[in-house]
Design an enzyme around this catalytic site. Structure first.
Site, PDB file in Angstrom:
ATOM      1  N   ASP B 139      30.772  30.777  15.635  1.00 15.76           N
ATOM      2  CA  ASP B 139      31.423  30.504  15.295  1.00 15.76           C
ATOM      3  C   ASP B 139      31.667  28.944  15.485  1.00 15.76           C
ATOM      4  O   ASP B 139      31.136  28.777  16.369  1.00 15.76           O
ATOM      5  CB  ASP B 139      32.835  30.745  15.087  1.00 15.76           C
ATOM      6  CG  ASP B 139      33.404  30.441  13.344  1.00 15.76           C
ATOM      7  OD1 ASP B 139      32.696  30.582  12.480  1.00 15.76           O
ATOM      8  OD2 ASP B 139      34.766  30.514  13.488  1.00 15.76           O
ATOM      9  N   HIS B 146      38.675  19.039   8.918  1.00 17.32           N
ATOM     10  CA  HIS B 146      39.577  20.169   9.467  1.00 17.32           C
ATOM     11  C   HIS B 146      39.973  20.219  11.236  1.00 17.32           C
ATOM     12  O   HIS B 146      40.401  20.484  11.166  1.00 17.32           O
ATOM     13  CB  HIS B 146      38.596  21.933   9.424  1.00 17.32           C
ATOM     14  CG  HIS B 146      39.385  22.776  10.012  1.00 17.32           C
ATOM     15  ND1 HIS B 146      40.326  23.039   9.983  1.00 17.32           N
ATOM     16  CD2 HIS B 146      38.828  23.094  11.119  1.00 17.32           C
ATOM     17  CE1 HIS B 146      40.519  24.021  11.177  1.00 17.32           C
ATOM     18  NE2 HIS B 146      39.389  24.365  11.845  1.00 17.32           N
ATOM     19  N   GLU B 211      41.326  31.616   7.728  1.00 16.93           N
ATOM     20  CA  GLU B 211      40.473  30.739   8.141  1.00 16.93           C
ATOM     21  C   GLU B 211      39.638  30.581   6.781  1.00 16.93           C
ATOM     22  O   GLU B 211      38.710  31.938   6.842  1.00 16.93           O
ATOM     23  CB  GLU B 211      39.954  30.095   9.759  1.00 16.93           C
ATOM     24  CG  GLU B 211      41.040  29.669  10.338  1.00 16.93           C
ATOM     25  CD  GLU B 211      40.492  29.257  11.167  1.00 16.93           C
ATOM     26  OE1 GLU B 211      38.797  29.754  12.120  1.00 16.93           O
ATOM     27  OE2 GLU B 211      40.223  27.782  12.067  1.00 16.93           O
ATOM     28  N   GLU B 213      36.426  30.399   5.100  1.00 18.51           N
ATOM     29  CA  GLU B 213      34.616  30.002   6.486  1.00 18.51           C
ATOM     30  C   GLU B 213      33.442  30.896   5.479  1.00 18.51           C
ATOM     31  O   GLU B 213      33.610  31.420   4.199  1.00 18.51           O
ATOM     32  CB  GLU B 213      34.819  30.997   7.704  1.00 18.51           C
ATOM     33  CG  GLU B 213      35.537  29.827   8.403  1.00 18.51           C
ATOM     34  CD  GLU B 213      35.203  30.016   9.700  1.00 18.51           C
ATOM     35  OE1 GLU B 213      33.927  30.215  10.256  1.00 18.51           O
ATOM     36  OE2 GLU B 213      35.692  29.955  10.584  1.00 18.51           O
ATOM     37  N   ASP B 245      38.216  34.180   9.686  1.00 21.70           N
ATOM     38  CA  ASP B 245      38.243  33.794  10.795  1.00 21.70           C
ATOM     39  C   ASP B 245      39.844  33.998  10.786  1.00 21.70           C
ATOM     40  O   ASP B 245      40.247  32.444  11.231  1.00 21.70           O
ATOM     41  CB  ASP B 245      37.490  33.007  11.596  1.00 21.70           C
ATOM     42  CG  ASP B 245      37.647  32.475  12.551  1.00 21.70           C
ATOM     43  OD1 ASP B 245      37.498  33.840  13.184  1.00 21.70           O
ATOM     44  OD2 ASP B 245      37.641  32.039  13.326  1.00 21.70           O
ATOM     45  N   ARG B 249      47.653  31.206  15.829  1.00 24.82           N
ATOM     46  CA  ARG B 249      47.772  29.934  16.272  1.00 24.82           C
ATOM     47  C   ARG B 249      48.351  29.751  18.210  1.00 24.82           C
ATOM     48  O   ARG B 249      48.461  29.181  18.211  1.00 24.82           O
ATOM     49  CB  ARG B 249      48.026  29.206  15.326  1.00 24.82           C
ATOM     50  CG  ARG B 249      47.415  29.079  13.992  1.00 24.82           C
ATOM     51  CD  ARG B 249      45.567  28.629  14.544  1.00 24.82           C
ATOM     52  NE  ARG B 249      45.362  28.432  13.579  1.00 24.82           N
ATOM     53  CZ  ARG B 249      44.098  28.115  12.995  1.00 24.82           C
ATOM     54  NH1 ARG B 249      43.108  28.144  13.744  1.00 24.82           N
ATOM     55  NH2 ARG B 249      43.575  28.085  11.671  1.00 24.82           N
ATOM     56  N   GLN B 252      47.192  31.177  20.186  1.00 29.21           N
ATOM     57  CA  GLN B 252      45.175  30.666  20.375  1.00 29.21           C
ATOM     58  C   GLN B 252      45.873  29.377  21.080  1.00 29.21           C
ATOM     59  O   GLN B 252      44.823  28.302  21.954  1.00 29.21           O
ATOM     60  CB  GLN B 252      44.315  30.289  19.281  1.00 29.21           C
ATOM     61  CG  GLN B 252      43.357  29.355  19.014  1.00 29.21           C
ATOM     62  CD  GLN B 252      43.021  29.281  17.755  1.00 29.21           C
ATOM     63  OE1 GLN B 252      43.328  29.198  16.534  1.00 29.21           O
ATOM     64  NE2 GLN B 252      42.364  28.335  17.653  1.00 29.21           N
ATOM     65  N   LYS B 265      41.407  34.944  18.373  1.00 28.90           N
ATOM     66  CA  LYS B 265      40.052  35.017  16.928  1.00 28.90           C
ATOM     67  C   LYS B 265      40.319  36.189  16.966  1.00 28.90           C
ATOM     68  O   LYS B 265      38.852  36.348  16.450  1.00 28.90           O
ATOM     69  CB  LYS B 265      39.641  33.743  17.327  1.00 28.90           C
ATOM     70  CG  LYS B 265      39.831  32.391  17.749  1.00 28.90           C
ATOM     71  CD  LYS B 265      39.500  32.598  15.923  1.00 28.90           C
ATOM     72  CE  LYS B 265      40.072  30.531  15.603  1.00 28.90           C
ATOM     73  NZ  LYS B 265      39.912  29.890  14.875  1.00 28.90           N
ATOM     74  N   THR B 269      38.389  39.591  12.070  1.00 29.57           N
ATOM     75  CA  THR B 269      36.929  39.048  11.591  1.00 29.57           C
ATOM     76  C   THR B 269      36.905  39.557   9.934  1.00 29.57           C
ATOM     77  O   THR B 269      36.101  40.526  10.240  1.00 29.57           O
ATOM     78  CB  THR B 269      35.950  38.058  11.816  1.00 29.57           C
ATOM     79  OG1 THR B 269      36.118  37.260  13.220  1.00 29.57           O
ATOM     80  CG2 THR B 269      35.246  37.128  11.103  1.00 29.57           C
ATOM     81  N   GLU B 385      46.735  24.051   8.965  1.00 25.71           N
ATOM     82  CA  GLU B 385      46.629  22.526   7.788  1.00 25.71           C
ATOM     83  C   GLU B 385      47.775  22.516   6.769  1.00 25.71           C
ATOM     84  O   GLU B 385      48.041  21.638   6.029  1.00 25.71           O
ATOM     85  CB  GLU B 385      45.749  22.393   7.573  1.00 25.71           C
ATOM     86  CG  GLU B 385      44.095  22.394   8.298  1.00 25.71           C
ATOM     87  CD  GLU B 385      42.945  22.757   8.272  1.00 25.71           C
ATOM     88  OE1 GLU B 385      42.327  21.293   7.211  1.00 25.71           O
ATOM     89  OE2 GLU B 385      42.427  23.507   8.259  1.00 25.71           O
TER      90      GLU B 385
END
Lengths: 441, 441
Positions: B139, B146, B211, B213, B245, B249, B252, B265, B269, B385
């Site tokens: 990844d 971001h 996420e 992606e 993904d 948080r 992480q 993570k 996925t 975000e």
């Protein structure tokens, strides 16, 4: 972890080389690997090391030497990887190991013994392969001495991150570039930021390093969404090998904020040919605990079995053989000697942590312990630690050379073994790799 | 990147659903995936989306519809994964895509057309699988918006790490837990350190995130020790899909110093079923350059082709469907809309960077772009975000609910498409996943 008759150090084999003092592969060991005749086009197949020979498990599976579960287990070792055997679990692993043990005993006789004898291949005539198809390779970071030593290079004021004593830290590594011991590799190209520079430079790695590690292979996996409880973690571990997690420190330290090592590690990882089973290591299991004045593991990382015998007392050393050693015929110089008993987390805790969020491990996956460094400077498992971040020369008495990082032509040799009074020596053999010059694009 | 007759937007198919306005899969697209009849025990096999149907490539390969290279390529799509097809390279991919295009044209006729017609399976009756055996999943982290948005949460004074504008940052992810769109997963358990706490807590993730992606699959690989030059990088890319993904948080941010994300993570996925080939995307390639007042790429990350058309103008959106949406029959609410044109590094640069140190990519490997966030707050590709690190409510007009992170029962839907005057719409379909409650051990 209970001892049984296969651990009796008095048992000898009819194969004389297995009984020699200092032999890594006595009848009490019987590690598994993948091999074929060197330089041949033969298919790789499973083998078991005994003395200076290999039992060709594909050849043996063509005979009637074994019956029942041992024969079923043997059949899974006849192909080019051991994944299916690893998936069978501890009962099958033990059944095959015990059956081979019984056929190798000094007092064994009969047609089955003859069949095994006919399946022997000298180790000197073999070449090896990575013994499993590695679905995923994970590398941990579980030596507090390594974490402090390397941390001091990057973060002098705060070498140990606050999470270190609470969880076994890990990152995902690259499975495709895991190679078998003896495979040379090119010094990697890449970006580095020199101190005080305004822009990075592109070029060959200037700070090439080894990392002394143990690797362990996953036996039965776990389904996605399921966690492996610590009490059951070792039933998911097939066995242990030596592992060198080669590192390009200049590339690594420039790239790794904020997502961790990537190109600094993924150009090559070397593993030793032989996987020593947990059963063979039973005499060397040791109690495990964190100091009482330090954080104690959260309940999911704590278990009576882990406290009682979660550790493994494996002795380790790193040797360096340079081009000058070879030219002179000089023996390699020893760079470091340490042991796995200093590790801050156990292999069981690593499995449980890996699966606590539901990540699915698969048979044949490879997990590394992270660099194994002991408490004193001479016990460091990486050259960046031994040379204090490249600021101090390391003397090589055999040739009079010096090193701060590795140079082209250097061959790094890891060795590991267990030894103590009242138990048979259990050896891991060695894991080596030579550095070729960079391919400049 | 040159356009050819398969890009002509005027071409229509005899399959009416492929010609409908807004269709993701017109005759100009022809993306590849793996499928079988839903709920069946059939083997998964390769398929190509056209309109609301799937061309069953295993069935078609049993006919004489194709000859020569297209027929050879077709045969590699009949098995349970597309790895062998991916390994064939752009000439073979193009040959098969063009052959299918020719059979699907409005004016096509004959036995081969009938054979293709007989091999159609309605998309509504299919279930999908991850289209390749993914050897390794990597990844990247290539959206500067971001990186700044997330960086502000973790490092308010210094959101962008100094390496970001010099290299495409990446880390190795977990291949075993990549699942196909529509696969639900359990909220992960794990450790988190709450602000001001003295010790971490163990429990269900409290800050679960998506996420947005894109993923791309590797076609022909490179040998270990070899670098893929930027001018050749796209010949190693089979095509592009949507990728989520999922990220825990709280876990992480506690675990990731110093080695990056791991358990935060690796629990899941998600990828979309269809891989859109680079050839189909040719009309949407756009020039690519970094602002003149910012660092320019080092020579190995710079090439005329990359400047001329290294970008891809893919439009993206994120929808959220909660349990209440489903109960009310309300349409999902849109959380974000952005595009891949804002990305700081191209997919070609990602391949070159990945291999610059000699890491070997293999056919079927999956590479993620990293979260795709655009320059404005409404274009953020992750909820951390959008909610400014969990400090601001996100309103869901469809139900009146609010979110700061994801809750159990939430289904996150990613969508992507290319559209502009003078070119056919090229859709990616969607990538979804629903969050199940944590399994508390």
């Amino acid at each position: 972890m209970e001892l049984n008759h296969t651990h009796d150090p008095r048992t000898r084999s009819w194969l004389a080389s297995a009984n020699e003092a200092g032999c890594d592969f006595p009848i009490q060991n019987l590690p598994f690997g993948g091999f074929r005749k060197a330089g041949s086009n033969e298919a790789f197949r499973g083998g078991v090391a005994i003395g200076d020979q290999i039992i060709d498990l594909a050849a043996l599976s063509q005979t009637d030497a074994l019956q029942g579960l041992p024969a079923l287990a043997l059949r899974t070792c006849a192909g080019s990887s051991l994944n299916d055997f690893m998936a069978m679990g501890p009962v099958a692993w033990r059944a095959l190991r015990h059956a081979l043990f019984d056929l190798l005993r000094e007092d064994a006789s009969g047609e089955a013994v003859q069949a095994l004898r006919n399946s022997l291949v000298p180790q000197l005539e073999a070449e090896h392969t990575v013994p499993s198809r590695i679905g995923n390779y994970t590398d941990f970071y579980t030596s507090i001495h390594h974490a402090r030593n390397v941390g001091r290079v990057i973060r002098p004021d705060d070498p140990l991150t606050p999470n270190f004593q609470w969880l076994p830290i890990a990152y995902h590594g690259r499975a495709s570039s895991v190679v078998i011991s003896g495979t040379p590799f090119h010094r990697p190209m890449g970006q580095a930021m020199l101190p005080g520079a305004a822009a990075p430079v592109y070029g060959p790695c200037a700070r090439l390093d080894f990392e002394l590690e143990l690797g362990f292979y996953i036996g039965p996996g776990n389904a996605m969404g399921e966690t492996v409880p610590l009490e059951q973690a070792e039933a998911h571990i097939f066995g242990i090998c030596l592992l060198n997690d080669w590192s390009a420190r200049d590339h690594q330290f420039w790239e790794m904020a904020p997502l961790g090592p990537f190109l600094g590690k993924n150009f090559c990882t070397s593993v030793s040919p032989w996987i020593v089973t947990l059963e063979a290591l039973a005499p060397y299991r040791v109690p495990f605990a964190h100091p009482a004045n330090e954080p104690q593991p959260l309940p999911y990382l704590d278990a009576p079995s882990n406290r009682a015998h979660g550790g493994v007392d494996i002795q380790l050393e790193v040797l360096l053989e340079t081009a000058q050693h070879r030219a002179k015929g000089a023996a390699p110089d020893r760079l470091s000697a340490t042991g796995f008993r200093h590790q801050y987390w156990t292999i069981g805790q690593m499995v449980t942590q890996h699966t606590v969020g539901g990540c699915n491990l698969q048979s044949g996956d490879l997990l590394g312990t992270g660099t194994i460094s002991g408490p004193t400077p001479a016990e460091a498992g990486a050259i960046v630690e031994l040379s204090l971040g490249g600021t101090r020369d390391i003397e090589l008495p055999g040739t009079g050379e010096r090193r701060r990082f590795l140079e082209d032509g250097d061959n790094v040799i890891l060795r590991g073994w267990c030894e103590k009074p009242g138990a048979a020596r259990i050896g891991f053999g060695q894991c080596s790799g030579e550095i070729l010059p960079a391919r400049q694009g």
